[in-house]
Design a protein around this motif. Structure first.
Motif, PDB file in Angstrom:
ATOM      1  N   THR A  39       0.815  -1.228   0.000  1.00  0.00           N
ATOM      2  CA  THR A  39       0.000   0.000   0.000  1.00  0.00           C
ATOM      3  C   THR A  39       0.844   1.271   0.000  1.00  0.00           C
ATOM      4  OG1 THR A  39      -0.135  -0.096   2.433  1.00  0.00           O
ATOM      5  CG2 THR A  39      -1.936  -1.121   1.170  1.00  0.00           C
ATOM      6  N   GLY A  40       2.169   1.110  -0.089  1.00  0.00           N
ATOM      7  CA  GLY A  40       3.044   2.291  -0.154  1.00  0.00           C
ATOM      8  C   GLY A  40       3.235   2.990   1.178  1.00  0.00           C
ATOM      9  N   GLN A  41       2.933   2.291   2.284  1.00  0.00           N
ATOM     10  CA  GLN A  41       3.075   2.922   3.605  1.00  0.00           C
ATOM     11  C   GLN A  41       4.485   2.788   4.170  1.00  0.00           C
ATOM     12  OE1 GLN A  41      -0.187   2.015   6.422  1.00  0.00           O
ATOM     13  NE2 GLN A  41      -1.191   0.990   4.713  1.00  0.00           N
ATOM     14  N   PHE A  42       5.270   1.884   3.605  1.00  0.00           N
ATOM     15  CA  PHE A  42       6.611   1.663   4.158  1.00  0.00           C
ATOM     16  C   PHE A  42       7.637   2.492   3.405  1.00  0.00           C
ATOM     17  CE2 PHE A  42      10.721  -0.539   4.036  1.00  0.00           C
ATOM     18  CZ  PHE A  42      11.024  -0.527   5.388  1.00  0.00           C
ATOM     19  N   LEU A  43       8.454   3.193   4.147  1.00  0.00           N
ATOM     20  CA  LEU A  43       9.549   3.973   3.581  1.00  0.00           C
ATOM     21  C   LEU A  43      10.836   3.540   4.260  1.00  0.00           C
ATOM     22  CD1 LEU A  43       7.875   7.493   3.758  1.00  0.00           C
ATOM     23  CD2 LEU A  43       8.006   6.018   1.759  1.00  0.00           C
ATOM     24  N   ASP A  44      11.916   3.443   3.499  1.00  0.00           N
ATOM     25  CA  ASP A  44      13.196   3.100   4.114  1.00  0.00           C
ATOM     26  C   ASP A  44      14.271   4.082   3.679  1.00  0.00           C
ATOM     27  OD1 ASP A  44      14.068   2.400   1.572  1.00  0.00           O
ATOM     28  OD2 ASP A  44      13.521   0.298   1.824  1.00  0.00           O
ATOM     29  N   GLY A  45      15.461   3.874   4.198  1.00  0.00           N
ATOM     30  CA  GLY A  45      16.548   4.805   3.926  1.00  0.00           C
ATOM     31  C   GLY A  45      16.972   4.848   2.476  1.00  0.00           C
ATOM     32  N   ASN A  46      16.551   3.881   1.672  1.00  0.00           N
ATOM     33  CA  ASN A  46      16.904   3.880   0.249  1.00  0.00           C
ATOM     34  C   ASN A  46      16.083   4.880  -0.555  1.00  0.00           C
ATOM     35  OD1 ASN A  46      18.994   1.901   0.014  1.00  0.00           O
ATOM     36  ND2 ASN A  46      17.477   0.345   0.501  1.00  0.00           N
ATOM     37  N   ILE A  47      15.045   5.424   0.072  1.00  0.00           N
ATOM     38  CA  ILE A  47      14.204   6.397  -0.613  1.00  0.00           C
ATOM     39  C   ILE A  47      15.001   7.680  -0.825  1.00  0.00           C
ATOM     40  CG2 ILE A  47      13.242   7.393   1.497  1.00  0.00           C
ATOM     41  CD1 ILE A  47      10.564   7.610   0.078  1.00  0.00           C
ATOM     42  N   THR A  48      14.798   8.326  -1.967  1.00  0.00           N
ATOM     43  CA  THR A  48      15.517   9.578  -2.245  1.00  0.00           C
ATOM     44  C   THR A  48      14.854  10.742  -1.503  1.00  0.00           C
ATOM     45  OG1 THR A  48      14.170  10.126  -4.176  1.00  0.00           O
ATOM     46  CG2 THR A  48      16.138   8.759  -4.549  1.00  0.00           C
ATOM     47  N   PHE A  49      15.599  11.838  -1.390  1.00  0.00           N
ATOM     48  CA  PHE A  49      15.040  13.021  -0.731  1.00  0.00           C
ATOM     49  C   PHE A  49      13.788  13.496  -1.461  1.00  0.00           C
ATOM     50  CE2 PHE A  49      14.547  17.543  -0.047  1.00  0.00           C
ATOM     51  CZ  PHE A  49      14.670  17.651   1.331  1.00  0.00           C
ATOM     52  N   ALA A  50      13.810  13.450  -2.791  1.00  0.00           N
ATOM     53  CA  ALA A  50      12.648  13.897  -3.575  1.00  0.00           C
ATOM     54  C   ALA A  50      11.430  13.031  -3.286  1.00  0.00           C
ATOM     55  CB  ALA A  50      12.977  13.856  -5.060  1.00  0.00           C
ATOM     56  N   GLU A  51      11.621  11.709  -3.215  1.00  0.00           N
ATOM     57  CA  GLU A  51      10.511  10.782  -2.951  1.00  0.00           C
ATOM     58  C   GLU A  51       9.953  10.999  -1.548  1.00  0.00           C
ATOM     59  OE1 GLU A  51      11.956   7.022  -5.756  1.00  0.00           O
ATOM     60  OE2 GLU A  51      12.683   7.221  -3.694  1.00  0.00           O
ATOM     61  N   PHE A  52      10.863  11.181  -0.584  1.00  0.00           N
ATOM     62  CA  PHE A  52      10.386  11.372   0.785  1.00  0.00           C
ATOM     63  C   PHE A  52       9.703  12.722   0.959  1.00  0.00           C
ATOM     64  CE2 PHE A  52      10.820  12.849   5.163  1.00  0.00           C
ATOM     65  CZ  PHE A  52      10.154  11.815   5.811  1.00  0.00           C
ATOM     66  N   SER A  53      10.235  13.775   0.333  1.00  0.00           N
ATOM     67  CA  SER A  53       9.617  15.094   0.486  1.00  0.00           C
ATOM     68  C   SER A  53       8.211  15.106  -0.105  1.00  0.00           C
ATOM     69  CB  SER A  53      10.475  16.165  -0.198  1.00  0.00           C
ATOM     70  OG  SER A  53      10.599  15.922  -1.591  1.00  0.00           O
ATOM     71  N   GLU A  54       7.996  14.325  -1.168  1.00  0.00           N
ATOM     72  CA  GLU A  54       6.654  14.217  -1.740  1.00  0.00           C
ATOM     73  C   GLU A  54       5.694  13.600  -0.718  1.00  0.00           C
ATOM     74  OE1 GLU A  54       4.413  12.120  -5.582  1.00  0.00           O
ATOM     75  OE2 GLU A  54       6.598  12.217  -5.487  1.00  0.00           O
ATOM     76  N   ARG A  55       6.167  12.557  -0.030  1.00  0.00           N
ATOM     77  CA  ARG A  55       5.349  11.937   1.020  1.00  0.00           C
ATOM     78  C   ARG A  55       5.162  12.890   2.194  1.00  0.00           C
ATOM     79  NH1 ARG A  55       4.056   6.727   2.488  1.00  0.00           N
ATOM     80  NH2 ARG A  55       3.978   6.439   0.251  1.00  0.00           N
ATOM     81  N   TRP A  56       6.193  13.676   2.524  1.00  0.00           N
ATOM     82  CA  TRP A  56       6.130  14.637   3.633  1.00  0.00           C
ATOM     83  C   TRP A  56       5.049  15.684   3.387  1.00  0.00           C
ATOM     84  CZ3 TRP A  56       7.181  19.950   4.067  1.00  0.00           C
ATOM     85  CH2 TRP A  56       7.339  20.436   5.361  1.00  0.00           C
ATOM     86  N   PHE A  57       4.990  16.197   2.168  1.00  0.00           N
ATOM     87  CA  PHE A  57       3.950  17.170   1.829  1.00  0.00           C
ATOM     88  C   PHE A  57       2.563  16.550   1.948  1.00  0.00           C
ATOM     89  CE2 PHE A  57       7.287  19.811  -0.046  1.00  0.00           C
ATOM     90  CZ  PHE A  57       6.811  21.085   0.224  1.00  0.00           C
ATOM     91  N   LYS A  58       2.414  15.329   1.474  1.00  0.00           N
ATOM     92  CA  LYS A  58       1.109  14.667   1.446  1.00  0.00           C
ATOM     93  C   LYS A  58       0.634  14.281   2.845  1.00  0.00           C
ATOM     94  CE  LYS A  58      -1.193  10.526  -0.357  1.00  0.00           C
ATOM     95  NZ  LYS A  58      -1.006   9.275  -1.131  1.00  0.00           N
ATOM     96  N   ASP A  59       1.528  13.670   3.625  1.00  0.00           N
ATOM     97  CA  ASP A  59       1.116  13.113   4.917  1.00  0.00           C
ATOM     98  C   ASP A  59       1.299  14.060   6.096  1.00  0.00           C
ATOM     99  OD1 ASP A  59       0.497  10.840   3.560  1.00  0.00           O
ATOM    100  OD2 ASP A  59       2.260   9.703   4.178  1.00  0.00           O
ATOM    101  N   TYR A  60       2.101  15.111   5.905  1.00  0.00           N
ATOM    102  CA  TYR A  60       2.325  16.029   7.034  1.00  0.00           C
ATOM    103  C   TYR A  60       1.972  17.473   6.699  1.00  0.00           C
ATOM    104  CZ  TYR A  60       4.648  18.979  10.435  1.00  0.00           C
ATOM    105  OH  TYR A  60       4.905  19.948  11.351  1.00  0.00           O
ATOM    106  N   ALA A  61       2.700  18.065   5.764  1.00  0.00           N
ATOM    107  CA  ALA A  61       2.560  19.508   5.522  1.00  0.00           C
ATOM    108  C   ALA A  61       1.140  19.912   5.151  1.00  0.00           C
ATOM    109  CB  ALA A  61       3.532  19.945   4.424  1.00  0.00           C
ATOM    110  N   GLU A  62       0.535  19.216   4.197  1.00  0.00           N
ATOM    111  CA  GLU A  62      -0.790  19.614   3.719  1.00  0.00           C
ATOM    112  C   GLU A  62      -1.885  19.374   4.755  1.00  0.00           C
ATOM    113  OE1 GLU A  62      -1.316  17.599   0.025  1.00  0.00           O
ATOM    114  OE2 GLU A  62       0.177  18.826  -1.028  1.00  0.00           O
ATOM    115  N   LYS A  63      -1.582  18.583   5.786  1.00  0.00           N
ATOM    116  CA  LYS A  63      -2.561  18.323   6.847  1.00  0.00           C
ATOM    117  C   LYS A  63      -2.325  19.189   8.079  1.00  0.00           C
ATOM    118  CE  LYS A  63      -3.298  13.497   5.494  1.00  0.00           C
ATOM    119  NZ  LYS A  63      -3.174  12.077   5.904  1.00  0.00           N
ATOM    120  N   GLN A  64      -1.057  19.553   8.325  1.00  0.00           N
ATOM    121  CA  GLN A  64      -0.721  20.237   9.571  1.00  0.00           C
ATOM    122  C   GLN A  64      -0.424  21.728   9.406  1.00  0.00           C
ATOM    123  OE1 GLN A  64      -0.873  18.687  12.503  1.00  0.00           O
ATOM    124  NE2 GLN A  64      -1.364  16.719  11.561  1.00  0.00           N
ATOM    125  N   LEU A  65       0.000  22.148   8.220  1.00  0.00           N
ATOM    126  CA  LEU A  65       0.440  23.531   8.034  1.00  0.00           C
ATOM    127  C   LEU A  65      -0.591  24.354   7.282  1.00  0.00           C
ATOM    128  CD1 LEU A  65       4.141  22.806   6.999  1.00  0.00           C
ATOM    129  CD2 LEU A  65       3.239  23.194   9.293  1.00  0.00           C
TER     130      LEU A  65
END
Length: 456
Positions: free
Chosen positions: A60-86
């Motif tokens: 389901t795409g819920q698992f992230l590991d250290g192999n993820i790139t900064f671009a891939e993680f920042s996309e998830r950060w915006f979706k799961d954190y920034a757009e909900k909290q900021l």
């Protein structure tokens, strides 16, 4: 399906996730360690449960590991954190900053991101020519060249697909964007029709620090989500930003400004004086409803703000911080002005009839609708030019309110509360000079008092 391999006292769970666009096999892993005292049967049962959960997260795409790139993680950060909290405006600004961040470090895997990558990026931001907001000034013969080419303002606007107001800006010799300069130059086919005016200007240290804070926030979340062990931003020092003293008017300048308001439209006069009395932010002023004002008890309840962004247009939102929600007092003279303004607004509402939009706002557009905060700034700039007043921005009225209160001996706690600051430290940092001046004046008064006792 998940596979399990024992490695010493821990177990490694592997899940195949197919292949990437290059045909490379994608495999994700996690490590699980049994608690002390668990029997082999308990370990096998829990291990099976962990494998099922891990496989589901991968699917389901819920698992992230250290192999993820900064671009891939920042996309998830915006979706799961920034757009909900900021706040929406903050998210919009962060996405603007990402336009430079992603090309620089987006390809780097999180676990490989090192302080030197960040330092190289910050150093690049400080170089000449990095700015994306370079302005272009029309040449001195701009009007003559256009006339000789057979263009009027209207025909140039149509040919270049540029707004008529923008064309007028060019005719008046003011700066325009690169896009506008390129469109007009493409029609006229004339070299040196525009000249870059701030090409060598660097990004400010404050802006570079803004990039640093965003990257650090993203990586801090990666640490909290246990994707990386530490935040490399913690080992990097961005450029030191020197705090600038807030620009404000003194008592005489503020008095002269109020005098000049007598010849201005009532809406703007009321807005400026209310800002001087309350220190409200521009967005808070535009968000004010008549129902937020207790005219009988001379109180204003500040609880919302109106903002503007290119993607959302004009919209209403909560105040900047929780402490920005506040109830403050206004003097009776301000109440009288508000009542007079309310009467005039009511007359206009009745005159417009069905065309009036009942937004309930104190300050509205011509048809009663919610107002763009930029309108106040645009009008104010022209106002100070008309009356040859000190070159300040509308926001500096808020600083003026604060410095005048401090000069009159109002305690910092009260000033901080009226401004809606999170704590007194913010007020102390912004108005250091005003506080120092007030303190020196207090010391002088004590000296005058004690001199009568002939201490020396």
């Amino acid at each position: 399906m998940a596979t399990v391999r024992k490695r010493g006292t821990t177990y490694q769970i592997r899940v195949s996730c197919g292949y990437d666009v290059t045909g490379k096999h994608i495999e994700k892993t996690m490590t699980w360690k049994p608690k002390e005292g668990m029997t082999q049967r308990q370990i096998d049962k829990e291990l099976n449960r962990q494998a099922v959960i891990f496989e589901e997260k991968c699917a389901t795409g819920q698992f992230l590991d250290g192999n993820i790139t900064f671009a891939e993680f920042s996309e998830r950060w915006f979706k799961d954190y920034a757009e909900k909290q900021l706040k929406s405006r903050t998210v919009t600004r962060y996405k603007e900053l990402m336009n430079r961040i992603i090309p620089a470090i987006g390809h780097i895997k999180l676990y490989r991101l090192q302080p030197h990558h960040l330092m190289e990026f910050y150093n690049n931001l400080g170089e000449k020519g990095i700015r994306q907001d370079i302005k272009y000034k029309p040449c001195t013969d701009f009007k003559a060249i256009l006339t000789a080419a057979g263009y009027t303002q209207k025909t140039l606007s149509e040919a270049a697909k540029v707004g008529i107001n923008t064309v007028r800006v060019c005719y008046n010799g003011h700066n325009v964007s690169k896009t506008t300069a390129d469109k007009i130059s493409g029609i006229i086919k004339q070299k040196n029709l525009f000249e870059a005016v701030n090409e060598d200007k660097r990004l400010s240290d404050k802006t570079i620090s803004e990039y640093h804070r965003l990257i650090s926030s993203i990586l801090t979340t990666a640490v909290h989500w246990q994707i990386i062990a530490y935040n490399p931003c913690d080992r990097v020092k961005p450029p030191k930003v020197e705090r600038k003293e807030a620009v404000s008017l003194d008592e005489n300048e503020a008095t002269e400004l109020i005098r000049c308001l007598e010849s201005e439209p009532l809406k703007y006069k009321t807005a400026v004086i209310l800002t001087l009395y309350t220190g409200m932010r521009r967005g808070e002023l535009c968000g004010l409803n008549w129902s937020d004002i207790d005219l009988n008890n001379c109180l204003i309840n500040i609880n919302k703000s109106v903002l503007y962004s290119s993607d959302r247009g004009v919209y209403e939102e909560t105040t900047k911080t929780k402490s920005s929600n506040r109830i403050i007092s206004i003097p009776f003279d301000m109440v009288k002005l508000l009542k007079f303004y309310q009467t005039e607004q009511t007359k206009r509402r009745l005159l417009m009839g069905d065309m009036w939009i009942n937004s309930g706002k104190v300050f509205t557009s011509e048809n009663g609708n919610i107002i763009n905060p930029e309108i106040f700034s645009t009008w104010f700039k022209k106002f100070i030019q008309r009356h040859n007043l000190p070159d300040i921005h509308f926001h500096n009225l808020r600083h003026t309110a604060a410095t005048l209160l401090i000069a009159e001996g109002v305690d910092i706690a009260t000033v901080s509360k009226r401004l809606g600051h999170a704590d007194r430290t913010t007020t102390l940092n912004i108005y250091t000079h005003a506080i120092k001046s007030a303190d020196e004046a207090a010391a002088a008064k004590l000296q005058s008092m004690f001199n009568r006792a002939k201490i020396v």
